[in-house]
Design an enzyme around this catalytic site. Structure first.
Site, PDB file in Angstrom:
ATOM      1  N   ARG A  29       0.836  -1.207   0.000  1.00 26.35           N
ATOM      2  CA  ARG A  29       0.000   0.000   0.000  1.00 26.35           C
ATOM      3  C   ARG A  29       0.875   1.263   0.000  1.00 26.35           C
ATOM      4  O   ARG A  29       0.961   1.964  -0.989  1.00 26.35           O
ATOM      5  CB  ARG A  29      -0.949  -0.037   1.220  1.00 26.35           C
ATOM      6  N   ASP A  30       1.593   1.501   1.083  1.00 21.23           N
ATOM      7  CA  ASP A  30       2.402   2.726   1.171  1.00 21.23           C
ATOM      8  C   ASP A  30       3.503   2.699   0.116  1.00 21.23           C
ATOM      9  O   ASP A  30       3.858   3.735  -0.465  1.00 21.23           O
ATOM     10  CB  ASP A  30       3.003   2.846   2.582  1.00 21.23           C
ATOM     11  N   HIS A 225       5.301   4.334  12.703  1.00 22.91           N
ATOM     12  CA  HIS A 225       5.340   4.279  11.233  1.00 22.91           C
ATOM     13  C   HIS A 225       6.399   5.294  10.781  1.00 22.91           C
ATOM     14  O   HIS A 225       6.111   6.482  10.630  1.00 22.91           O
ATOM     15  CB  HIS A 225       3.940   4.646  10.718  1.00 22.91           C
ATOM     16  N   HIS A 227       9.159   6.789   8.180  1.00 22.82           N
ATOM     17  CA  HIS A 227       9.802   6.880   6.867  1.00 22.82           C
ATOM     18  C   HIS A 227      11.278   7.189   7.128  1.00 22.82           C
ATOM     19  O   HIS A 227      11.623   7.747   8.167  1.00 22.82           O
ATOM     20  CB  HIS A 227       9.122   7.947   6.012  1.00 22.82           C
ATOM     21  N   CYS A 258       4.939   9.151   0.047  1.00 25.25           N
ATOM     22  CA  CYS A 258       3.546   9.586   0.133  1.00 25.25           C
ATOM     23  C   CYS A 258       3.298  10.555  -1.007  1.00 25.25           C
ATOM     24  O   CYS A 258       4.007  11.555  -1.133  1.00 25.25           O
ATOM     25  CB  CYS A 258       3.246  10.250   1.475  1.00 25.25           C
ATOM     26  N   ASN A 267       9.457   3.906   3.422  1.00 26.03           N
ATOM     27  CA  ASN A 267       9.317   3.505   4.829  1.00 26.03           C
ATOM     28  C   ASN A 267      10.589   2.801   5.289  1.00 26.03           C
ATOM     29  O   ASN A 267      11.395   2.365   4.477  1.00 26.03           O
ATOM     30  CB  ASN A 267       8.168   2.495   4.966  1.00 26.03           C
TER      31      ASN A 267
HETATM   32  P1  HMG Z   1     -13.077  14.929  -1.952  1.00 25.57           P
HETATM   33  O1  HMG Z   1     -12.807  15.366  -3.347  1.00 25.57           O
HETATM   34  O2  HMG Z   1     -13.198  15.961  -0.886  1.00 25.57           O
HETATM   35  O3  HMG Z   1     -14.331  13.938  -1.925  1.00 25.57           O
HETATM   36  O4  HMG Z   1     -11.900  13.934  -1.558  1.00 25.57           O
HETATM   37  P2  HMG Z   1     -15.865  14.214  -1.702  1.00 25.57           P
HETATM   38  O5  HMG Z   1     -16.249  13.633  -0.401  1.00 25.57           O
HETATM   39  O6  HMG Z   1     -16.154  15.672  -1.947  1.00 25.57           O
HETATM   40  O7  HMG Z   1     -16.512  13.377  -2.891  1.00 25.57           O
HETATM   41  C1  HMG Z   1     -16.238  13.725  -4.249  1.00 25.57           C
HETATM   42  C2  HMG Z   1     -16.498  12.507  -5.149  1.00 25.57           C
HETATM   43  O8  HMG Z   1     -15.560  11.479  -4.842  1.00 25.57           O
HETATM   44  C3  HMG Z   1     -17.879  11.888  -4.968  1.00 25.57           C
HETATM   45  O9  HMG Z   1     -18.266  11.395  -6.248  1.00 25.57           O
HETATM   46  C4  HMG Z   1     -17.624  10.709  -4.075  1.00 25.57           C
HETATM   47  O10 HMG Z   1     -18.551   9.648  -4.226  1.00 25.57           O
HETATM   48  C5  HMG Z   1     -16.261  10.275  -4.538  1.00 25.57           C
HETATM   49  P3  HMG Z   1     -19.374  12.152  -7.125  1.00 25.57           P
HETATM   50  O11 HMG Z   1     -20.605  12.184  -6.264  1.00 25.57           O
HETATM   51  O12 HMG Z   1     -18.803  13.517  -7.367  1.00 25.57           O
HETATM   52  O13 HMG Z   1     -19.465  11.311  -8.360  1.00 25.57           O
HETATM   53  N1  HMG Z   1     -15.549   9.578  -3.458  1.00 25.57           N
HETATM   54  C6  HMG Z   1     -15.009   8.354  -3.557  1.00 25.57           C
HETATM   55  N2  HMG Z   1     -14.906   7.485  -4.565  1.00 25.57           N
HETATM   56  C7  HMG Z   1     -14.297   6.308  -4.308  1.00 25.57           C
HETATM   57  N3  HMG Z   1     -13.779   5.982  -3.094  1.00 25.57           N
HETATM   58  C8  HMG Z   1     -13.844   6.832  -2.064  1.00 25.57           C
HETATM   59  C9  HMG Z   1     -14.473   8.077  -2.286  1.00 25.57           C
HETATM   60  N4  HMG Z   1     -14.701   9.131  -1.480  1.00 25.57           N
HETATM   61  C10 HMG Z   1     -15.358  10.035  -2.199  1.00 25.57           C
HETATM   62  N5  HMG Z   1     -13.340   6.491  -0.885  1.00 25.57           N
HETATM   63  C11 HMG Z   1     -11.112  12.052  -0.274  1.00 25.57           C
HETATM   64  C12 HMG Z   1     -11.829  13.370  -0.246  1.00 25.57           C
HETATM   65  C13 HMG Z   1     -10.834  11.635   1.157  1.00 25.57           C
HETATM   66  C14 HMG Z   1     -11.981  11.033  -0.975  1.00 25.57           C
HETATM   67  C15 HMG Z   1      -9.790  12.228  -1.074  1.00 25.57           C
HETATM   68  O14 HMG Z   1      -9.091  13.283  -0.499  1.00 25.57           O
HETATM   69  C16 HMG Z   1      -8.913  10.998  -1.085  1.00 25.57           C
HETATM   70  O15 HMG Z   1      -9.257   9.972  -1.664  1.00 25.57           O
HETATM   71  N6  HMG Z   1      -7.706  11.087  -0.465  1.00 25.57           N
HETATM   72  C17 HMG Z   1      -6.807   9.959  -0.389  1.00 25.57           C
HETATM   73  C18 HMG Z   1      -5.389  10.425  -0.238  1.00 25.57           C
HETATM   74  C19 HMG Z   1      -4.485   9.240  -0.040  1.00 25.57           C
HETATM   75  O16 HMG Z   1      -4.845   8.097  -0.258  1.00 25.57           O
HETATM   76  N7  HMG Z   1      -3.224   9.504   0.427  1.00 25.57           N
HETATM   77  C20 HMG Z   1      -2.271   8.476   0.682  1.00 25.57           C
HETATM   78  C21 HMG Z   1      -2.581   7.671   1.912  1.00 25.57           C
HETATM   79  S1  HMG Z   1      -2.120   8.480   3.427  1.00 25.57           S
HETATM   80  C22 HMG Z   1      -0.445   8.097   3.663  1.00 25.57           C
HETATM   81  O17 HMG Z   1       0.176   7.573   2.788  1.00 25.57           O
HETATM   82  C23 HMG Z   1       0.184   8.365   4.998  1.00 25.57           C
HETATM   83  C24 HMG Z   1       0.398   7.102   5.825  1.00 25.57           C
HETATM   84  O18 HMG Z   1       1.254   6.201   5.173  1.00 25.57           O
HETATM   85  C25 HMG Z   1       0.969   7.464   7.211  1.00 25.57           C
HETATM   86  C26 HMG Z   1       2.185   8.379   7.168  1.00 25.57           C
HETATM   87  O19 HMG Z   1       3.191   8.040   6.525  1.00 25.57           O
HETATM   88  O20 HMG Z   1       2.079   9.455   7.770  1.00 25.57           O
HETATM   89  C27 HMG Z   1      -0.940   6.367   6.048  1.00 25.57           C
HETATM   90 MG    MG Z   2       3.428   6.313   5.235  1.00 21.70          MG
END
Ligand code: HMG
Ligand code: MG
Length: 318
Positions: A29-30, A225, A227, A258, A267
């Protein structure tokens, strides 16, 4: 002390460390979410299977986020069914990332039993990663936690930027503690303290852990966690183990980063972690040779060598 085998460190225990550590594997995933090339779904599935075959028992499989935000994991619906039998047949836990109810619906529809939310300790990253303020994102998580718990689904939450943020600089500890407490109050089963950009150092880690304990968050609910941007991930891990932490996130071969924090690198490499834990006589259940072979295999698929020192050392051929 135990006799060293070829390719393994000599085990010499250090005082006051846990006897066993749960490695929470995030490479699929990450790691893969940050690859420029999109890895074919079948290759991802084989990667997860090989990780399980190496003895890893918690393998984060993919993300049910918006596919436009993380196109590399847009195949979650196709991938999860290819690996979900591992959960049933071998007892491997396959958590998946979900940011909101839509993500939870998608995960539950495929039978996921472990989900992970991802909160932020800073406003800048909450905006960049979730398109929300910190409080708006906590409000978005609340129904996810209550519905998951009602369905007896295990809930982890990450907290990103616990130590430093690329836009805001050093992050005050009280800011991190506030978000952690809110997530525990919501009913999360465990938290993972994210050093998203790899700036933490050991004293900072121990101080944050102690402050969280002071505020009622027990060490048993905390994972780390790290990096490895500044080469501190193993030192920080040892500091966390000394505090009593027994869940450590790592990614096979050191894959990762990320997409919404450009200065983040991979990581902590799982192989580097296993080498240290094995040397400390700490049980992980992981077969280091098999895991290394998996990372070499994955590096070939990605077309570049693994950044893990241990993978390099163990796969070096004269
Ligand atoms: P948004 O644009 O604000 O979404 O994004 P919304 O709630 O306004 O919805 C807009 C549209 O998206 C809607 O569709 C929803 O249905 C759809 P429409 O009605 O316009 O046709 N939608 C979705 N579709 C599929 N799956 C979903 C979903 N949610 C809404 N889950 C949102 C907000 C949270 C969805 C967006 O910002 C997002 O997907 N962000 C993900 C970012 C991400 O994955 N980042 C990497 C992971 S975090 C990380 O790596 C850090 C970590 O490793 C820890 C560390 O290292 O610190 C974990
Ligand atoms: Mg991470």
């Amino acid at each position: 002390m135990s006799t060293p085998e070829l390719g393994l460190p000599m085990a010499v225990a250090a005082p006051e460390l846990p006897a066993r550590v749960r490695i929470y594997e995030v490479g699929a995933r990450d790691g893969l979410q940050n690859e420029k090339a999109t890895v074919p779904t079948e290759v991802k599935a084989e990667f997860v299977r090989r990780l399980a075959d190496s003895g890893l028992t918690t393998i984060e499989a993919t993300s049910f986020v918006h596919p436009k935000w993380v196109p590399q994991l847009a195949d979650a619906e196709q991938l999860f069914p290819l690996v979900s039998d591992l959960g049933r047949s071998s007892g491997v836990h396959l958590p998946v990332l979900v940011p909101n109810e839509r993500g939870l619906d998608r995960a539950l529809a495929l039978g996921a039993r472990h989900v992970a939310l991802f909160a932020s300790a800073t406003e800048s990253f909450a905006k960049a990663n979730l398109n929300r303020t910190v409080d708006e994102s906590l409000a978005m998580f609340e129904p996810v936690v209550s519905r998951a718990k009602a369905g007896k689904v295990h809930v982890r939450s990450y907290i990103s930027m616990c130590f430093g943020d690329p836009w805001e600089g050093p992050v005050p500890i009280h800011q991190v503690v506030r978000v952690c407490k809110a997530l525990m109050d919501m009913g999360c089963d465990e938290l993972s303290l994210g050093d998203t950009i790899g700036v933490a150092t050991p004293g900072h880690v121990q101080t944050l852990l102690a402050e969280l304990n002071e505020e009622g968050v027990p060490t048993s609910a905390l994972g780390v966690h790290f990096h490895d941007t500044y080469g501190q991930a193993l030192a920080n891990t040892l500091a966390a183990l000394q505090h009593g932490v027994t869940t450590v996130d790592a990614s096979a071969g050191g894959l990762g980063g990320c997409p919404y924090a450009k200065s983040a690198t991979g990581n902590l490499a799982t192989e580097d972690l296993v080498w240290m834990l094995q040397g400390l006589g700490i049980d992980t259940g992981v077969d280091l040779a098999r895991l290394t072979a998996t990372s070499v295999w994955m590096a070939e698929r990605l077309g570049r060598p693994s950044p893990s020192r241990t993978v390099k050392a163990l796969s070096h051929k004269e």
